[in-house]
Write a protein that holds these residues in place. Structure first.
Motif, PDB file in Angstrom:
ATOM      1  N   PRO A 122       0.837  -1.205   0.000  1.00  0.00           N
ATOM      2  CA  PRO A 122       0.000   0.000   0.000  1.00  0.00           C
ATOM      3  C   PRO A 122       0.875   1.260   0.000  1.00  0.00           C
ATOM      4  CG  PRO A 122      -0.726  -1.541   1.681  1.00  0.00           C
ATOM      5  CD  PRO A 122       0.555  -2.085   1.127  1.00  0.00           C
TER       6      PRO A 122
ATOM      7  N   THR B 172      -9.914  -2.344  -3.568  1.00  0.00           N
ATOM      8  CA  THR B 172     -10.525  -3.007  -2.418  1.00  0.00           C
ATOM      9  C   THR B 172     -11.211  -4.269  -2.923  1.00  0.00           C
ATOM     10  OG1 THR B 172     -12.527  -1.733  -2.769  1.00  0.00           O
ATOM     11  CG2 THR B 172     -10.929  -0.820  -1.224  1.00  0.00           C
ATOM     12  N   PRO B 173     -11.523  -5.205  -2.015  1.00  0.00           N
ATOM     13  CA  PRO B 173     -12.165  -6.445  -2.478  1.00  0.00           C
ATOM     14  C   PRO B 173     -13.461  -6.193  -3.248  1.00  0.00           C
ATOM     15  CG  PRO B 173     -11.414  -6.687  -0.228  1.00  0.00           C
ATOM     16  CD  PRO B 173     -11.157  -5.256  -0.600  1.00  0.00           C
ATOM     17  N   SER B 174     -14.269  -5.224  -2.792  1.00  0.00           N
ATOM     18  CA  SER B 174     -15.541  -5.006  -3.492  1.00  0.00           C
ATOM     19  C   SER B 174     -15.297  -4.434  -4.889  1.00  0.00           C
ATOM     20  CB  SER B 174     -16.440  -4.064  -2.687  1.00  0.00           C
ATOM     21  OG  SER B 174     -15.793  -2.835  -2.475  1.00  0.00           O
ATOM     22  N   GLU B 175     -14.274  -3.564  -4.995  1.00  0.00           N
ATOM     23  CA  GLU B 175     -13.946  -3.024  -6.315  1.00  0.00           C
ATOM     24  C   GLU B 175     -13.506  -4.161  -7.237  1.00  0.00           C
ATOM     25  OE1 GLU B 175     -11.146   0.204  -6.180  1.00  0.00           O
ATOM     26  OE2 GLU B 175     -10.792   0.102  -8.339  1.00  0.00           O
ATOM     27  N   ARG B 176     -12.691  -5.050  -6.672  1.00  0.00           N
ATOM     28  CA  ARG B 176     -12.199  -6.176  -7.468  1.00  0.00           C
ATOM     29  C   ARG B 176     -13.358  -7.055  -7.925  1.00  0.00           C
ATOM     30  NH1 ARG B 176      -7.157  -8.456  -4.698  1.00  0.00           N
ATOM     31  NH2 ARG B 176      -6.580  -6.298  -5.019  1.00  0.00           N
TER      32      ARG B 176
END
Lengths: 256, 426
Positions: A122, B172-176
């Motif tokens: 990050p 982020t996981p949701s974006e992925r």
């Protein structure tokens, strides 16, 4: 303080070169190199120009390709496999004679580039590490400047910090002080000495014999593509065995 | 010396009077010797004489109000002709009462270009700007757009793939998940469409009457050919330049062959091939719009030239930059996109814009295959027998419009050089 006191015999070997040969066209630039580097060992490589010393360390991270023999870094054998090469490059940091900072990026971006893109770290974490390393090489206030705005010595310290950002296990130095004005050599050597004392495995091509005396476990003398002689620094400087070593030491110690 | 003299004793001296001010400047630069003085005077007289003649023709004796060509005769410039014909020159044979459409299309394209000139837009915003700008432009020009289902699915697939590839480190996981969903929908949909399970269906957006490309003309044609020609030729040229430096013999050979082949023939012959010969090779029944063929020819041609300009930039980079990127473990795409291209492109801004300006003007060659670009409509305006005999005025006007665009590009090049080199120079 000489590193000879440390016992390296039990340490694991992290770089092994076995019968390495390389040619540039007809020119035999590396001939039958055998070298075993232990974890935490500091090796200084010296020799006249054209002796193959830079080529040797550049083979270790595959900036140059060797033609015969094996190079094993951290258990990975160098081959044409890109995955292998990239794996080794993640473990091996390199500092160049001409710094090779990226002029279009700020100092901070120079440092965080590889951690972010290669290690997928990050951004925030990478920047924290970068700032702590810049503090260590004593130029945190330059973080937002561009390389062109820094002096040579500062640029080389940034280059060292940039290599360290990837948390390498081994550091290669290719004549790190040769392109510097004399008054800047010390600030770079101080950083390297500090790094050596922290236990980094280092291979350093340099003619700074003071540095060799201060930190090296072993000094290697190369000439015409061969390892001519290697020894602990005190012994190496006091009693060079080979005629070519004597001649070389006579020349460079005379000049310093 | 500074040590010997206390700082307080040194008074800053004013520069000698004869070196400052208007008179000083003129004496130094214009009349520094007899020879220089005479040259200056001769040149001033010459400029005044030429300018006087031109202004006499273009302004003082010019006719702005005549309603036919014969009324214009005998005096100076006949600007009444431009007044009469400017709508045709700008918009060609586009239906007269619909001229607001190409006008707004031009405005949309200019807005798109001006916005994308701003460096702060060089991210995802650029895609949005070009997406909306292009949609508006072509909706206005065509009047109706049909978006086939397969194109929508394809775009979903590409967007998902690009998102996953470019943001893999940051997402982020949701974006992925969203990217995976896009890829899934796109891929499955495309397969079903090809198998014929999904119907041949398209979204029709048809608020206006349909105007085919053969009726397009004037400034919008020139702008579309140049804008999309260069917008596609640029990435294509980058790929060619990278390919030409590749270690893989096949890729290198293809790129070298293409560049040399395209550079070796005139654009006109390429345009004629695209317009006359290409239809012969296509299976009967399939037609590709002539305008599109010309556009593709321009892209191919510009790509080869741009590639060579960019190759110059790639070669100017020190080897150490490649080595440093390699030593850090960057892979080829990362090295190219993050280290090499940003530096190489900076170096070649002046020759690159030079090429762009050249191609902006070269689009006028499409008149050879009967496309009415800006220069061609200007040319056609002269055909009217009522207004015969005033080519100077029309071409001067056309030259003026071209100059505005080319000079803007030139200034932008200057701005870009300064902007991109901020901080990187001492």
């Amino acid at each position: 303080m000489a590193a000879t006191a440390r016992d390296l015999s039990k340490a694991e070997s992290v770089i092994q070169l076995k019968g390495v040969n390389k040619w540039y066209g007809q020119f035999h630039v590396l001939s039958d190199i055998n070298l075993d580097v232990k974890e935490g060992e500091k090796i200084v490589i010296c020799g006249p120009s054209g002796s193959g010393k830079s080529t040797l360390i550049r083979c270790i991270n595959r900036l140059e390709e060797h033609q015969r023999g094996d190079i094993v870094v951290h258990g990975v054998t160098l081959s044409n496999d890109v995955k292998n090469i990239e794996a080794i490059r993640r473990e091996v940091g390199m500092v160049f004679q001409s710094f090779n900072l990226f002029p279009h990026l700020t100092i901070l971006d120079n440092l965080t580039l590889a951690p972010i893109w290669v290690k997928k770290m990050p951004k925030k974490e990478a920047e924290e590490i970068a700032m702590s390393l810049l503090t260590r090489v004593r130029i945190p206030e330059q973080a937002l400047k561009y390389p062109g705005q820094l002096s040579g010595g500062q640029q080389q310290r940034v280059a060292i910090a940039r290599a360290l950002c990837m948390r390498p296990k081994i550091m290669l130095f290719d004549e790190p002080t040769s392109a510097l004005d004399p008054e800047m050599v010390k600030e770079v050597l101080d950083v390297m000495i500090e790094l050596a004392r922290e236990g980094m495995t280092m291979l350093c091509v340099t003619h700074e014999m003071g540095f060799a005396r201060a930190v090296a476990d072993r000094v290697i003398f190369m000439d015409r593509g061969e390892i001519v002689e290697q020894n602990e620094p005190e012994e190496f400087f006091a009693n060079p065995k080979n005629e070519r070593t004597k001649l070389f030491l006579g020349q460079i110690l005379h000049n310093h | 010396m500074t040590d010997a003299m206390p700082a307080g004793d040194r008074k800053p001296l004013a520069p000698p009077v004869e070196d400052t001010g208007m008179i000083g400047w003129a004496r130094k630069n214009l009349f520094s010797s007899w020879g220089n003085g005479i040259t200056t005077i001769v040149l001033i007289v010459a400029v005044v004489w030429v300018l006087n003649g031109f202004l006499e023709w273009a302004l003082f004796t010019a006719n702005f109000t005549a309603s036919t060509g014969s009324e214009c005769r005998g005096g100076g410039a006949c600007w009444a002709l431009i007044r009469e014909k400017f709508r045709y020159i700008f918009f060609g044979s586009f239906p007269y009462e619909q001229h607001w459409r190409p006008l707004f299309a031009v405005i949309a394209m200019l807005a798109m270009l001006v916005l994308s000139a701003d460096r702060r837009m060089w991210n995802w915003r650029l895609l949005v700007i070009w997406g909306i700008g292009s949609f508006v432009t072509f909706l206005l020009m065509f009047g109706q757009i049909h978006i086939p289902l397969s194109l929508i699915l394809f775009v979903a697939l590409v967007c998902g793939g690009a998102g996953l590839a470019l943001r893999s480190a940051l997402a982020t996981p949701s974006e992925r998940m969203a990217y995976y969903a896009l890829i899934g929908i796109g891929a499955v949909g495309l397969v079903l469409r090809i198998l014929g399970v999904l119907p041949k269906w398209s979204i029709g957006i048809a608020p206006l009457s349909y105007v085919e490309t053969s009726l397009w003309g004037g400034l919008p044609v020139t702008l579309i050919l140049a804008t999309y020609g260069l917008a596609f030729a640029f990435p294509y040229g980058v790929l060619l330049a990278l390919g030409r430096r590749s270690n893989l013999p096949l890729i290198k050979g293809l790129c070298v062959g293409f560049i040399e082949l395209i550079r070796g023939v005139p654009l006109i012959s390429l345009l004629i091939m695209a317009s006359v010969m290409l239809p012969l090779f296509l299976p009967s029944g399939t037609t590709i719009d002539k305008f599109l063929r010309a556009q593709v020819a321009v892209i191919l041609f510009a790509g080869a030239y741009i590639a060579e300009v960019i190759r110059g930039g790639l070669q100017s980079l020190p080897k150490g930059q490649f080595e440093a990127a390699d030593a850090m473990g960057l892979n080829y795409p990362q090295k190219t996109l993050l280290i090499i291209l940003p530096q190489a492109l900076r170096v070649v801004i002046p020759p690159l814009i030079n090429t762009f300006i050249g191609f902006f003007k070269d689009t006028s060659l499409v008149l050879i295959i009967g496309i009415f670009d800006f220069l061609n409509t200007a040319n056609q305006a002269l055909v009217d027998p009522n207004w015969a005999g005033f080519p100077g005025e029309v071409y001067l006007f056309a030259a003026f419009v071209y100059f505005i665009f080319c000079y803007s590009m030139s200034r932008y090049s200057k701005y870009l050089e300064v902007e991109l080199n901020k901080g990187t120079r001492r």
